[in-house]
Design an enzyme around this catalytic site. Structure first.
Site, PDB file in Angstrom:
ATOM      1  N   LYS A 155       0.842  -1.198   0.000  1.00 43.28           N
ATOM      2  CA  LYS A 155       0.000   0.000   0.000  1.00 43.28           C
ATOM      3  C   LYS A 155       0.874   1.243   0.000  1.00 43.28           C
ATOM      4  O   LYS A 155       1.943   1.260   0.632  1.00 43.28           O
ATOM      5  CB  LYS A 155      -0.885  -0.030   1.245  1.00 43.28           C
ATOM      6  CG  LYS A 155      -1.927   1.069   1.333  1.00 43.28           C
ATOM      7  CD  LYS A 155      -2.786   0.871   2.577  1.00 43.28           C
ATOM      8  CE  LYS A 155      -3.912   1.877   2.668  1.00 43.28           C
ATOM      9  NZ  LYS A 155      -4.781   1.632   3.840  1.00 43.28           N
ATOM     10  N   SER A 183      -9.361   1.763   2.618  1.00 47.07           N
ATOM     11  CA  SER A 183      -8.440   2.577   1.853  1.00 47.07           C
ATOM     12  C   SER A 183      -7.359   1.762   1.128  1.00 47.07           C
ATOM     13  O   SER A 183      -6.626   2.312   0.311  1.00 47.07           O
ATOM     14  CB  SER A 183      -7.771   3.602   2.780  1.00 47.07           C
ATOM     15  OG  SER A 183      -7.035   2.972   3.809  1.00 47.07           O
ATOM     16  N   SER A 217      -9.970  -0.765   6.634  1.00 44.21           N
ATOM     17  CA  SER A 217      -9.285  -0.477   5.374  1.00 44.21           C
ATOM     18  C   SER A 217      -8.537  -1.642   4.753  1.00 44.21           C
ATOM     19  O   SER A 217      -8.159  -1.572   3.581  1.00 44.21           O
ATOM     20  CB  SER A 217      -8.315   0.698   5.566  1.00 44.21           C
ATOM     21  OG  SER A 217      -9.030   1.901   5.672  1.00 44.21           O
TER      22      SER A 217
END
Length: 562
Positions: free
Chosen positions: A131, A206, A230
């Site tokens: 990420k 996210s 997330s």
């Protein structure tokens, strides 16, 4: 303000495009083609051998072939890199692309194995996606902020160093929403990431870039973060396995974040994969590197084989699972209810006990975590964006007036006093104690002599939504408030015949009524349906083991139905 923020974006996008090998570009299907999951295998870029490599979802098998040199680290990295670039062209999931760097790392690993006959570590040669939060030396980490373009890391995040020590090949970084505090994925630099099964739907957030990339098998294993869902939301919406670990199990040191310094509800890093073997292998490898020696906030707790063997859960012989049918606020849509029923039936067929779970204090828990986030969020976002004047995104909708942002993660401009924040944190601590007592008391009804072993719950009241509609995150974020580890597992896909709209029920809230009203099965064509399994604080290994039991039961039930 030396440069307009739009100019910074244009330059960053140009540099990203130039980092993609031209020979890896493919013709892109028109927007009317919603399901693009077959494109990586059909586009002609990957050889038959590369398709076979990237379709190997069992991480144990992949690592064995790498360790025995049946597949080289260079060819495995190349295969996944090509598929990741195809995925990016289809769903816009990548941020940083560094092909030469990753292949040089893979070449070093191959040489080490050739000359010594030994692997570098437990993840030898395995490509891992990250990420866009996990700093890598020499690369920008924008985290969706235009204001962070041009900020190059001078060292790796601790977890990245540990992955290198384990023999892994970090090879791409993935897209996120601006601020991270959204359950969808869109920012002003890289744009929107969409769902590979249906590009009219969100990939979640996210860690949305991770979810979409792994969905397309462009990465065998990825790292996301989770402060309110997330990791789990993108995993649920993309039909993946994942783990939201307990506070402090995974090292966070050196990763960037929003609201850094807010440590009442810590964000945690964790894995996403197309297999549970990926989740287990990742957690085991990282914990056995003693990360607490590099991150002062890490819990000093190595991988626990006894916990994984379910020593406190009857050895896993006959477990008692509790099913949360709804959280008392919003009743899930038909595909989620059907997945719960399928899971219940599979567990009963496998000889386990199943009871209903009574939700308590979900509204209060959700309100507490939201208030803690909001206490300083507005100032945090303002300070971060001030240098360029980029706007703070206020909606994930594509169409004007469609959907509303999740109010639980939008900042309160007024903020609150430190004393008021302490009162919220105290109330949240009281709720954790009340929930613990509630769980302990279930020993009276399980029939095993133990409290409920794990809870099976929706991770959202819906599957992947149209863009801008993912506006309810309570099913995941209450677990961050409680610090309960949770793993996701896929169950099925939306079926237009089986998932017809049900007659109206007695609505639990205005949100429940609104959620019911906009359900229409054709909106969710082909969407994956997944659930989460929940354990108690620091029971991460047991949660992984119980997820394996649930997954095996579902697969056995499906096989028996053939």
């Amino acid at each position: 303000m030396s440069q307009r923020w739009q100019d910074l974006v244009a330059d960053k996008r140009r540099r990203q495009q130039e980092s993609i090998p031209r020979e890896w570009l493919i013709p892109i299907p028109p927007d009317t083609v919603l399901d693009v999951t077959a494109v990586p295998e059909q586009c002609g870029l990957l050889t038959a051998r590369e398709v076979g490599i990237t379709n190997t979802v069992d991480i144990g098998v992949l690592l064995h072939k790498l360790a025995t040199a049946e597949w080289s680290a260079v060819e495995v990295t190349t295969a996944f890199y090509k598929r990741a670039i195809v995925a990016h062209q289809l769903v816009n999931c990548l941020t940083e692309i560094f092909v030469e760097r990753a292949l040089a790392r893979a070449k070093e690993l191959d040489e080490h194995l050739r000359t010594t006959g030994k692997v570098v570590g437990p993840l030898h040669g395995l490509p891992i996606s990250l990420k866009d939060q996990l700093c890598m030396e020499g690369l920008e980490t924008t985290m969706g902020y235009v204001s962070w373009i041009g900020k190059y890391a001078d060292k790796n995040a601790v977890l990245v160093d540990i992955l290198y020590e384990c023999g892994a090949v970090p090879f791409v970084r993935t897209n996120v929403p601006q601020t991270l505090m959204w359950p969808e994925t869109y920012n002003l630099i890289f744009g929107r990431t969409v769902n590979p099964a249906n590009r009219s739907l969100t990939c979640g957030g996210s860690s949305g870039g991770e979810g979409a990339l792994i969905h397309l098998k462009g990465s065998p294993l990825g790292v996301g973060s989770d402060i309110g869902g997330s990791i789990r939301i993108p995993a649920l919406f993309n039909g993946l396995y994942s783990l939201r670990p307990s506070y402090g199990r995974m090292p966070y040191e050196g990763a960037v974040n929003s609201m850094y310094g807010q440590d009442s509800i810590p964000s945690v890093l964790g894995p996403l994969s197309n297999s549970l073997s990926g989740v287990k292998t990742f957690v085991q490898a990282v914990l056995n590197q003693s990360p607490w020696n590099k991150d002062p906030l890490c819990v000093r707790k190595k991988w626990d084989d006894e916990a994984y063997a379910l020593s406190e859960h009857g050895g896993g012989k006959q477990l008692c699972f509790a099913i949360l049918w709804n959280d008392g606020i919003v009743v899930p849509h038909p595909p989620i209810i059907r997945a719960l029923e399928m899971t219940r039936d599979a567990l009963l067929a496998a000889g386990h006990k199943v009871i209903d779970w009574k939700p308590i204090r979900y509204l209060e828990l959700g309100n507490a975590i939201s208030a803690i986030w909001k206490a300083g969020a507005a100032e945090d976002y303002q300070v971060t964006t001030a240098s360029t004047g980029e706007p703070v995104i206020s909606t994930m909708s594509i169409l004007e007036g469609v959907g509303e942002p999740d109010s639980s993660v939008r900042p309160d401009p007024a903020g609150i006093s430190a004393y008021a924040l302490w009162q919220i944190q105290k109330a949240r601590a009281d709720l954790r104690k009340e929930y613990l007592d509630h769980w302990q008391k279930t020993a009276e009804v399980t029939g095993t002599g133990r409290p409920v072993d794990a809870i099976i719950s929706p991770g959202a009241p819906f599957v992947a939504t149209p863009h801008g509609r993912n506006n309810y995150t309570n099913y995941t974020k209450v677990l961050n408030a409680l610090d309960y580890p949770a793993a996701t597992f896929p169950v099925t896909k939306v079926n237009l015949d089986l998932d017809a709209k049900k007659p109206a029920h007695q609505f639990l809230s205005e949100t429940d009524e609104a959620t019911y009203n906009w359900y229409e099965p054709t909106l969710f064509q082909n969407a994956p349906v997944a659930l989460q399994i929940i354990g108690r604080t620091l029971e991460d290994e047991a949660v992984i083991a119980m997820a394996e039991i649930v997954d095996a039961a579902l697969k056995a039930k499906a096989k028996a139905a053939l």
